[in-house]
Enzyme design. Sequence first.
Site, PDB file in Angstrom:
ATOM      1  N   ASP A  92       9.810 -43.555  21.324  1.00  0.00           N
ATOM      2  CA  ASP A  92      10.505 -44.840  21.377  1.00  0.00           C
ATOM      3  C   ASP A  92       9.531 -45.954  21.787  1.00  0.00           C
ATOM      4  O   ASP A  92       9.578 -47.064  21.254  1.00  0.00           O
ATOM      5  CB  ASP A  92      11.672 -44.748  22.373  1.00  0.00           C
ATOM      6  CG  ASP A  92      12.592 -45.945  22.264  1.00  0.00           C
ATOM      7  OD1 ASP A  92      13.143 -46.155  21.167  1.00  0.00           O
ATOM      8  OD2 ASP A  92      12.746 -46.673  23.258  1.00  0.00           O
TER       9      ASP A  92
ATOM     10  N   LYS B 253       8.222 -49.422  19.599  1.00  0.00           N
ATOM     11  CA  LYS B 253       8.131 -50.791  20.128  1.00  0.00           C
ATOM     12  C   LYS B 253       6.709 -51.328  19.987  1.00  0.00           C
ATOM     13  O   LYS B 253       6.496 -52.483  19.607  1.00  0.00           O
ATOM     14  CB  LYS B 253       8.593 -50.815  21.593  1.00  0.00           C
ATOM     15  CG  LYS B 253      10.086 -50.531  21.735  1.00  0.00           C
ATOM     16  CD  LYS B 253      10.507 -50.355  23.186  1.00  0.00           C
ATOM     17  CE  LYS B 253      12.004 -50.006  23.259  1.00  0.00           C
ATOM     18  NZ  LYS B 253      12.428 -49.650  24.619  1.00  0.00           N
TER      19      LYS B 253
END
Lengths: 341, 341
Positions: free
Chosen positions: A202, A206
């Site tokens: 994750d 980003k």
Amino acid sequence: MRPIPLLQLGHGTIGKELFHQISLQRATLRSTHGIDLAYCAVATSKEITRYDQGHARHSPYTGWNQLRPLLKELPHAIVIDVTAAPLTDIHQEILTAGGKVVTSNKKPLAGTMNAYHALHADTRRYRYETTVGAGLPVISTLQDLIATGDEIEEIQGAFSGTLGYVCAELGKQKKPFSQIVAEAKEKGYTEPHPQDDLGGIDVARKALILAREIGVRLELSDICVQGLTPDEIAGVQDVPSYLIRLKNLDEEYARRVRVWKQKKSEPRFVARMTREKVTIGLEGVPADSPLGRLQGPDNLILLRTQRYHDRPLVIQGPGAGAAVTAAGVFADILKVCTLFT
Amino acid sequence: MRPIPLLQLGHGTIGKELFHQISLQRATLRSTHGIDLAYCAVATSKEITRYDQGHARHSPYTGWNQLRPLLKELPHAIVIDVTAAPLTDIHQEILTAGGKVVTSNKKPLAGTMNAYHALHADTRRYRYETTVGAGLPVISTLQDLIATGDEIEEIQGAFSGTLGYVCAELGKQKKPFSQIVAEAKEKGYTEPHPQDDLGGIDVARKALILAREIGVRLELSDICVQGLTPDEIAGVQDVPSYLIRLKNLDEEYARRVRVWKQKKSEPRFVARMTREKVTIGLEGVPADSPLGRLQGPDNLILLRTQRYHDRPLVIQGPGAGAAVTAAGVFADILKVCTLFT
């Protein structure tokens, strides 16, 4: 004042909160901003709810593929994606048709570079502030710097509340790594399978979005993510077994933290982005640096640029949570509204 | 693509830098954003320079009162105020005529409450991000939170680089207060008369702007500013005498810092704003708080809101300097440009 139609995809914790926030604020926005936000429909993967003069009408459907007739019905709507579904094609089709999208769903922007280019072609009609740092003003600040001609030299970030918590606890040197993770899971701080946090994927998404924002052309697979677990543990599907296997790492992490502490450093899970490379992993960072002073699950982004060279620009705060994420999506919607006047 | 006309008031360090930044970035903005920024004129208190097809034409004039014919000439221009002049009336007249203003000049917004209301009526046409924290995204973040219905519970801020430096040096307990100020003046960190920093009036103006932003109705005179000097020293006009008189405060400040240090606190010049009150002055703040961890001349703003309650949103970085201030004005100009499409 013509109502601005909203079509929301997704009705999970963020979606419900957003619907609530907009409903509460609607009258105020009408009187103070001259903006009238009107929900026309909310679609989930299972059903569509249409709103008409305050009446809600439900119709079941069978997956996102059946969304297209609804999009045709509402060509002027701001489409809000608060799902985690693979809706890249839908986003692209909306933009191609001249529509407007606000998304907290980071998957489309973290997909292929080709898709990214299509989505990123007109950032006034495609807003995604909450894909990094939730409601923190990360993307908008970066876009302002770039648009005004600043040179981004380096971005440093702590983008995972869960890993922030794990690192802070490691730094206290009181509990072994495996216990810290087990307790985080118990407290509900982790994904159902903690590997989804510990693997760093994750964070990588980003970092990919930010790296692309500063003009780097790369794919997710180009990013070297040093997760907190080696492959042989990362692959263990059964959570109880996984948590037991983590004990094998306790000694190594205790040793690394000891070494860092001797150098007045703190363990942090850091993403570093420059125009040359993107690195993600556990590091010892100086205790008196912005990242080293970071506490608990807060997110942090540090922008070092030509203009913010000696002293960087730092933004810090919670980078997850329904209320702040929904508020960030809401703020993006209001920015898109300026295109209607 | 129709050029967007710019009329700049002021040509000091910020004004020159802004002109430079916009000139450098003009071609890029045309191709990437479809925005063509075209300087039509730059006015100072002494002369007007008109730009026409790349030619500059100078005409002398005698003060800001003669600006009105120029404003009539350029009714569609974005007027950029990078002066520190009392131009409240000019701002109001432009807005009343439907014009657009971007200002780094904080005097108009820190004037009377009546003037504030007139200026603040349509914040899409009146932008002032750089009046607090220079290029840091302070005002825009606050406006987003308010527009989306968040409740601002408290704002804390360190808004003076000079006082930040003085406080950091005081906290080191190595030099007496008077020496710290004298050295800051020597290094060019202070205004020509250091009292203009030490009195805290500039911080009070920024706090006033933020307090008004969250809906508090108050005048500058309502704010109790605890400057670093008592009245009998504050009034000394001659700078060398002033610096000598500061020695009388050395012992008292050394004592206060000692007491704070014993409580693990650091000296900081803090502005605190709630809906109930605004206080400004020197405090001992916990060393492990965001303000306590602040180093040197950086500015910091902390927003505690209903949604950012347990963990506040914090923005930090240089809050002064020509490059970052001009960049902040530039970003505001680009936001106003969306009204032209």
